[in-house]
Scaffold this motif. Structure first.
Motif, PDB file in Angstrom:
ATOM      1  N   ARG A  65       0.817  -1.211   0.000  1.00 33.10           N
ATOM      2  CA  ARG A  65       0.000   0.000   0.000  1.00 33.10           C
ATOM      3  C   ARG A  65       0.854   1.266   0.000  1.00 33.10           C
ATOM      4  O   ARG A  65       0.520   2.261  -0.635  1.00 33.10           O
ATOM      5  CB  ARG A  65      -0.918   0.005   1.231  1.00 33.10           C
ATOM      6  CG  ARG A  65      -2.090  -0.951   1.097  1.00 33.10           C
ATOM      7  CD  ARG A  65      -3.141  -0.355   0.172  1.00 33.10           C
ATOM      8  NE  ARG A  65      -4.252  -1.249  -0.035  1.00 33.10           N
ATOM      9  CZ  ARG A  65      -5.519  -0.851  -0.197  1.00 33.10           C
ATOM     10  NH1 ARG A  65      -5.812   0.422  -0.191  1.00 33.10           N
ATOM     11  NH2 ARG A  65      -6.467  -1.731  -0.404  1.00 33.10           N
ATOM     12  N   GLN A  66       1.947   1.197   0.708  1.00 29.52           N
ATOM     13  CA  GLN A  66       2.823   2.361   0.795  1.00 29.52           C
ATOM     14  C   GLN A  66       3.452   2.669  -0.566  1.00 29.52           C
ATOM     15  O   GLN A  66       3.478   3.815  -1.010  1.00 29.52           O
ATOM     16  CB  GLN A  66       3.901   2.084   1.845  1.00 29.52           C
ATOM     17  CG  GLN A  66       4.511   3.348   2.391  1.00 29.52           C
ATOM     18  CD  GLN A  66       5.619   3.047   3.389  1.00 29.52           C
ATOM     19  OE1 GLN A  66       5.994   1.884   3.607  1.00 29.52           O
ATOM     20  NE2 GLN A  66       6.153   4.089   3.998  1.00 29.52           N
ATOM     21  N   LEU A  67       3.938   1.604  -1.194  1.00 35.77           N
ATOM     22  CA  LEU A  67       4.525   1.758  -2.527  1.00 35.77           C
ATOM     23  C   LEU A  67       3.484   2.300  -3.497  1.00 35.77           C
ATOM     24  O   LEU A  67       3.745   3.211  -4.290  1.00 35.77           O
ATOM     25  CB  LEU A  67       5.032   0.398  -3.015  1.00 35.77           C
ATOM     26  CG  LEU A  67       5.585   0.329  -4.444  1.00 35.77           C
ATOM     27  CD1 LEU A  67       6.792   1.237  -4.593  1.00 35.77           C
ATOM     28  CD2 LEU A  67       5.956  -1.116  -4.800  1.00 35.77           C
ATOM     29  N   TRP A  68       2.293   1.763  -3.386  1.00 35.94           N
ATOM     30  CA  TRP A  68       1.184   2.162  -4.266  1.00 35.94           C
ATOM     31  C   TRP A  68       0.868   3.652  -4.086  1.00 35.94           C
ATOM     32  O   TRP A  68       0.713   4.388  -5.049  1.00 35.94           O
ATOM     33  CB  TRP A  68      -0.026   1.294  -3.914  1.00 35.94           C
ATOM     34  CG  TRP A  68      -1.312   1.649  -4.576  1.00 35.94           C
ATOM     35  CD1 TRP A  68      -1.658   1.397  -5.865  1.00 35.94           C
ATOM     36  CD2 TRP A  68      -2.448   2.273  -3.970  1.00 35.94           C
ATOM     37  NE1 TRP A  68      -2.932   1.831  -6.116  1.00 35.94           N
ATOM     38  CE2 TRP A  68      -3.439   2.369  -4.963  1.00 35.94           C
ATOM     39  CE3 TRP A  68      -2.731   2.737  -2.687  1.00 35.94           C
ATOM     40  CZ2 TRP A  68      -4.702   2.928  -4.713  1.00 35.94           C
ATOM     41  CZ3 TRP A  68      -3.970   3.292  -2.435  1.00 35.94           C
ATOM     42  CH2 TRP A  68      -4.952   3.390  -3.447  1.00 35.94           C
ATOM     43  N   GLU A  69       0.807   4.059  -2.833  1.00 34.85           N
ATOM     44  CA  GLU A  69       0.479   5.462  -2.581  1.00 34.85           C
ATOM     45  C   GLU A  69       1.551   6.401  -3.099  1.00 34.85           C
ATOM     46  O   GLU A  69       1.257   7.448  -3.671  1.00 34.85           O
ATOM     47  CB  GLU A  69       0.237   5.691  -1.081  1.00 34.85           C
ATOM     48  CG  GLU A  69      -1.194   5.346  -0.730  1.00 34.85           C
ATOM     49  CD  GLU A  69      -1.514   5.461   0.749  1.00 34.85           C
ATOM     50  OE1 GLU A  69      -0.762   6.148   1.464  1.00 34.85           O
ATOM     51  OE2 GLU A  69      -2.521   4.858   1.165  1.00 34.85           O
ATOM     52  N   MET A  70       2.773   5.995  -2.930  1.00 31.24           N
ATOM     53  CA  MET A  70       3.866   6.839  -3.397  1.00 31.24           C
ATOM     54  C   MET A  70       3.818   6.992  -4.922  1.00 31.24           C
ATOM     55  O   MET A  70       3.868   8.101  -5.454  1.00 31.24           O
ATOM     56  CB  MET A  70       5.207   6.234  -2.987  1.00 31.24           C
ATOM     57  CG  MET A  70       6.406   7.037  -3.450  1.00 31.24           C
ATOM     58  SD  MET A  70       7.982   6.290  -2.953  1.00 31.24           S
ATOM     59  CE  MET A  70       8.087   4.924  -4.105  1.00 31.24           C
ATOM     60  N   MET A  71       3.685   5.861  -5.599  1.00 28.31           N
ATOM     61  CA  MET A  71       3.724   5.933  -7.062  1.00 28.31           C
ATOM     62  C   MET A  71       2.480   6.620  -7.619  1.00 28.31           C
ATOM     63  O   MET A  71       2.553   7.377  -8.597  1.00 28.31           O
ATOM     64  CB  MET A  71       3.915   4.527  -7.660  1.00 28.31           C
ATOM     65  CG  MET A  71       5.324   3.998  -7.392  1.00 28.31           C
ATOM     66  SD  MET A  71       5.676   2.362  -8.057  1.00 28.31           S
ATOM     67  CE  MET A  71       5.793   2.666  -9.804  1.00 28.31           C
ATOM     68  N   ASN A  72       1.331   6.386  -6.991  1.00 31.10           N
ATOM     69  CA  ASN A  72       0.123   7.077  -7.452  1.00 31.10           C
ATOM     70  C   ASN A  72       0.249   8.588  -7.262  1.00 31.10           C
ATOM     71  O   ASN A  72      -0.198   9.356  -8.117  1.00 31.10           O
ATOM     72  CB  ASN A  72      -1.104   6.564  -6.697  1.00 31.10           C
ATOM     73  CG  ASN A  72      -1.757   5.398  -7.425  1.00 31.10           C
ATOM     74  OD1 ASN A  72      -1.437   5.126  -8.584  1.00 31.10           O
ATOM     75  ND2 ASN A  72      -2.655   4.715  -6.755  1.00 31.10           N
ATOM     76  N   ALA A  73       0.865   9.000  -6.167  1.00 33.99           N
ATOM     77  CA  ALA A  73       1.033  10.440  -5.940  1.00 33.99           C
ATOM     78  C   ALA A  73       1.867  11.049  -7.067  1.00 33.99           C
ATOM     79  O   ALA A  73       1.591  12.157  -7.531  1.00 33.99           O
ATOM     80  CB  ALA A  73       1.693  10.684  -4.585  1.00 33.99           C
ATOM     81  N   TRP A  74       2.882  10.316  -7.508  1.00 37.38           N
ATOM     82  CA  TRP A  74       3.683  10.807  -8.646  1.00 37.38           C
ATOM     83  C   TRP A  74       2.799  10.988  -9.873  1.00 37.38           C
ATOM     84  O   TRP A  74       2.870  11.989 -10.575  1.00 37.38           O
ATOM     85  CB  TRP A  74       4.773   9.794  -9.023  1.00 37.38           C
ATOM     86  CG  TRP A  74       5.813   9.585  -7.973  1.00 37.38           C
ATOM     87  CD1 TRP A  74       6.041  10.377  -6.875  1.00 37.38           C
ATOM     88  CD2 TRP A  74       6.759   8.523  -7.918  1.00 37.38           C
ATOM     89  NE1 TRP A  74       7.078   9.862  -6.136  1.00 37.38           N
ATOM     90  CE2 TRP A  74       7.543   8.727  -6.754  1.00 37.38           C
ATOM     91  CE3 TRP A  74       7.046   7.420  -8.717  1.00 37.38           C
ATOM     92  CZ2 TRP A  74       8.585   7.865  -6.393  1.00 37.38           C
ATOM     93  CZ3 TRP A  74       8.066   6.561  -8.370  1.00 37.38           C
ATOM     94  CH2 TRP A  74       8.818   6.784  -7.208  1.00 37.38           C
ATOM     95  N   VAL A  75       1.971   9.975 -10.111  1.00 38.89           N
ATOM     96  CA  VAL A  75       1.135  10.000 -11.314  1.00 38.89           C
ATOM     97  C   VAL A  75       0.145  11.163 -11.246  1.00 38.89           C
ATOM     98  O   VAL A  75      -0.028  11.894 -12.223  1.00 38.89           O
ATOM     99  CB  VAL A  75       0.370   8.670 -11.477  1.00 38.89           C
ATOM    100  CG1 VAL A  75      -0.649   8.763 -12.596  1.00 38.89           C
ATOM    101  CG2 VAL A  75       1.347   7.529 -11.743  1.00 38.89           C
ATOM    102  N   TYR A  76      -0.473  11.358 -10.078  1.00 39.11           N
ATOM    103  CA  TYR A  76      -1.482  12.424  -9.979  1.00 39.11           C
ATOM    104  C   TYR A  76      -0.869  13.799 -10.223  1.00 39.11           C
ATOM    105  O   TYR A  76      -1.469  14.643 -10.889  1.00 39.11           O
ATOM    106  CB  TYR A  76      -2.164  12.401  -8.608  1.00 39.11           C
ATOM    107  CG  TYR A  76      -2.935  11.136  -8.346  1.00 39.11           C
ATOM    108  CD1 TYR A  76      -3.472  10.416  -9.419  1.00 39.11           C
ATOM    109  CD2 TYR A  76      -3.105  10.643  -7.062  1.00 39.11           C
ATOM    110  CE1 TYR A  76      -4.159   9.236  -9.197  1.00 39.11           C
ATOM    111  CE2 TYR A  76      -3.801   9.464  -6.839  1.00 39.11           C
ATOM    112  CZ  TYR A  76      -4.311   8.759  -7.908  1.00 39.11           C
ATOM    113  OH  TYR A  76      -4.991   7.593  -7.687  1.00 39.11           O
ATOM    114  N   ALA A  77       0.324  13.980  -9.692  1.00 46.81           N
ATOM    115  CA  ALA A  77       0.996  15.266  -9.913  1.00 46.81           C
ATOM    116  C   ALA A  77       1.212  15.484 -11.413  1.00 46.81           C
ATOM    117  O   ALA A  77       1.028  16.588 -11.935  1.00 46.81           O
ATOM    118  CB  ALA A  77       2.320  15.300  -9.168  1.00 46.81           C
TER     119      ALA A  77
END
Length: 597
Positions: free
Chosen positions: A249-261
């Motif tokens: 979940r942590q990895l997922w949140e980090m990478m998704n945050a990159w994508v959203y930006a």
RNA sequence: GCUCCUGUAGUUCAAUGGAUAGAACAAGUGUUUCCUAAACACUAGAUCCGGGUUCGAUUCCCGGCAAGAGUACCA
């Protein structure tokens, strides 16, 4: 009552009184008179010939004479074969222009308090790769249709469902974990969505290599695809994700945050936005429980391996998987949950999905499933199915590197606009800031118009080797015309010419001028039709026609140098009204128009 | 295989069952002491094939042919 209604009623009166004829269906609509004939609007007389027992010419003559007496707006007529060409009086046109000019919301119907609500879903990206040209068409259509429906009196909620979970994002995550060496957008300078997309490609590369290796060991391709270590690992990761594994979940949140930006930047550049964003990760559980409820009420069934299915063979379709054997959910699962949540969140009167025609089957199934689950609105979902953007050599394929990246393309168009402006020396007197605003408007305008002028239902071709034109039937041509008019209007103000409205409606205006008013007068019905048909292309084609006609007028007539003061004022009022319709119309396409260029 | 969609100038796109099928780009040729030539004007060029319905079909129906999409424990 508008012109067409007035005339239609008159024509109906004519055929009733002349031939005692009352058509069962609506009368065939009036059509615009073709350029090569004299007149403004044309009645086709063939449908009355039988009842009249006369020749088409005679019928035309008789209806024409009737109309001349019956209505003020018809000033004369002529008959060619079965076509009755009506000329509308100049004073009618001048009155019409006055009305248009004084109406600040001409063509637009604003939503009232109790207006119906339309929710429009568009964009709906996957978080494993950056947006490409196909998404651009989706976003532009979604945004434009929202604007068009607003202009037709709907309350509109623009929504986006972000497909932020599922096997696809696990593939990127896994590849980054295995081969990423801790890379971040900061460390690489890459936009977040592009960085994650890079790892999706890397996953695919290694996955393919594993498949080849397994095939060389004697497995079939199908077996190899199912048993390659990487895909098994990705599936494990998806399961861990659904089980709330902290590390995943942590990895997922980090990478998704990159994508959203990254996505935010792209959306901002494109000029689109949303009122409410749903995330698949927050809706899929609702979908799962709906599927389970469906199983409980025997709408769906469970197989021995634990997977859940809907049997749609009774509806002429196949069986549809709703939950995998390992309990994880698929695309359809979350779409059920998302739909339900939306109807809980908003008093939706009409739900519209802007999604490509490759998913026609998906939406057919979705409507059926929701119906089986007992949602009375299920069958009323509208799938606004638009065509694909293809390259000359066929479909874009991300794995083959043939996709046209959205960020790159927008930037390229802006740079082309900059070069063109420089070559022509158009912006030499502008500040750096003004230049930036204008070249962005023009570059994006050319791209948006290029895409939106095409009938949305049809596939279209984009050739990356040929840059999008700035001449002819293009966004910049329309923007340029707007800028030209604005330039004239500025000069009129400098010269202190007053032109708020026309006093003399007996002015002898030309055919070209009355035709321009006729075109302006069509704008509201074009907006209405574009709303009914969900077609920004109708607006685009209309504006082009208007602009083309105006440029001919501009070329052949003088505005500020006209000596007759009343005529000069008329032409200014006409020009200003045209500029206004251009601006409004283009805004319905999501395209800005500059004051100068 | 089955389902759906699409076939219009060299190319990209138009055309509620109505007149001689419109534009743009590309090709060729003109127009600037004149409100922005990113414009305007002129020339040349097209309905995949075969039936049917209709006074009239690019449009509607049937049959071919061609291209595309869908038919996944992908989204």
């Amino acid at each position: 009552m508008n012109l067409e209604q007035t005339l239609n009623i008159s024509v109906a009166k004519a055929v009733k009184s002349l031939y005692d004829f009352e058509p069962e269906t609506n009368l065939p609509a009036l059509q615009k008179t073709k350029k090569e004939f004299e007149g403004d609007l044309t009645v086709v007389t063939f449908p009355f010939v039988k009842a009249a027992r006369k020749s088409p010419e005679q019928v035309g003559q008789e209806i024409g004479e009737f109309l001349l007496k019956d209505t003020e707006v018809v000033s004369k007529f002529n008959v060619v074969k079965g076509f009755l060409n009506l000329s509308i009086s100049k004073s009618f046109w001048l009155e019409t222009l006055n009305a248009i000019h004084s109406d600040n919301d001409f063509g637009i119907t604003k939503a009232t308090e109790d207006a119906a609500l339309m929710m429009i879903e568009y964009s709906s990206p996957n978080t494993n790769k950056p947006l490409h040209l196909g998404h651009i068409r989706n976003n532009l259509l979604g945004h434009s249709i929202a604007e068009i429906q607003k202009a037709n009196g709907w309350k509109v909620v623009k929504t986006n469902i972000v497909n932020d979970r599922g096997i696809h994002i696990c593939k990127s995550m896994l590849a980054w974990k295995l081969f990423g060496n801790g890379e971040t957008p900061e460390s690489t300078g890459l936009k977040g969505d592009h960085l994650v997309g890079k790892y999706y490609v890397i996953f695919d590369k290694h996955f393919k290599a594993e498949i080849q290796e397994l095939i060389s060991k004697g497995l079939t391709e199908e077996e190899a695809k199912k048993s390659a270590p990487l895909i098994l690992e990705a599936q494990k990761m998806l399961l861990a994700w659904e089980n709330n594994d902290a590390e995943v979940r942590q990895l997922w949140e980090m990478m998704n945050a990159w994508v959203y930006a990254g996505f935010d930047k792209t959306y901002q550049q494109m000029g689109v936005s949303f009122d409410k964003i749903y995330y698949e990760s927050e809706t899929y559980l609702e979908g799962k429980s709906e599927v389970e409820r469906g199983e409980a009420i025997a709408a769906f069934y469970r197989r021995e391996d634990g997977s859940v299915w809907a049997d749609l063979t009774g509806n002429g379709l196949d069986e549809k998987l709703l939950l995998r054997a390992d309990g994880t959910s698929v695309y359809m699962t979350q779409d059920i949950g998302t739909a339900k949540l939306r109807y809980n969140d908003y008093p939706i009167n009409k739900m519209v999905y802007v999604v490509g025609n490759e998913q026609n089957y998906h939406f057919q199934v979705l409507a059926l499933l929701l119906d089986k689950l007992g949602f009375e609105w299920g069958k009323n979902l509208v799938h606004f199915s638009y065509g694909m953007v293809e390259l000359p050599e066929g479909k874009m394929k991300s794995r083959e590197g043939t996709v046209v990246d959205a960020d790159d393309l927008m930037l390229e168009m802006i740079e082309t606009a900059r070069e063109t402006s420089q070559e022509l020396g158009k912006l030499d007197n502008c500040t750096a800031e003004e230049i930036e605003t204008i070249v962005r408007m023009v570059g994006l305008g050319s791209l948006k118009y290029f895409i939106l002028k095409v009938d949305p239902r049809k596939n279209m071709t984009f050739n990356p080797k040929e840059s999008i034109d700035f001449n002819g039937n293009t966004g910049p041509f329309i923007q340029y015309t707007h800028a030209r008019i604005k330039s004239v209007l500025r000069k009129a103000v400098e010269q202190k010419i007053e032109f708020s409205s026309l006093k003399n409606i007996g002015l002898g205006i030309s055919e070209k001028e009355s035709y321009l008013i006729q075109l302006l007068n069509e704008f509201p019905s074009v907006v209405r039709q574009a709303g009914e048909e969900f077609s920004p292309a109708l607006i685009a084609n209309y504006i082009y026609e208007l602009v083309k006609e105006f440029n001919q007028f501009y070329h052949d007539f003088s505005i500020l140098k006209e000596e007759n003061q009343e005529m000069k004022q008329f032409r200014l009022v006409l020009s200003e009204s045209i500029a206004s319709v251009i601006k409004t119309g283009m805004s319905l396409l999501g395209i800005d128009v500059p004051e100068r260029m």
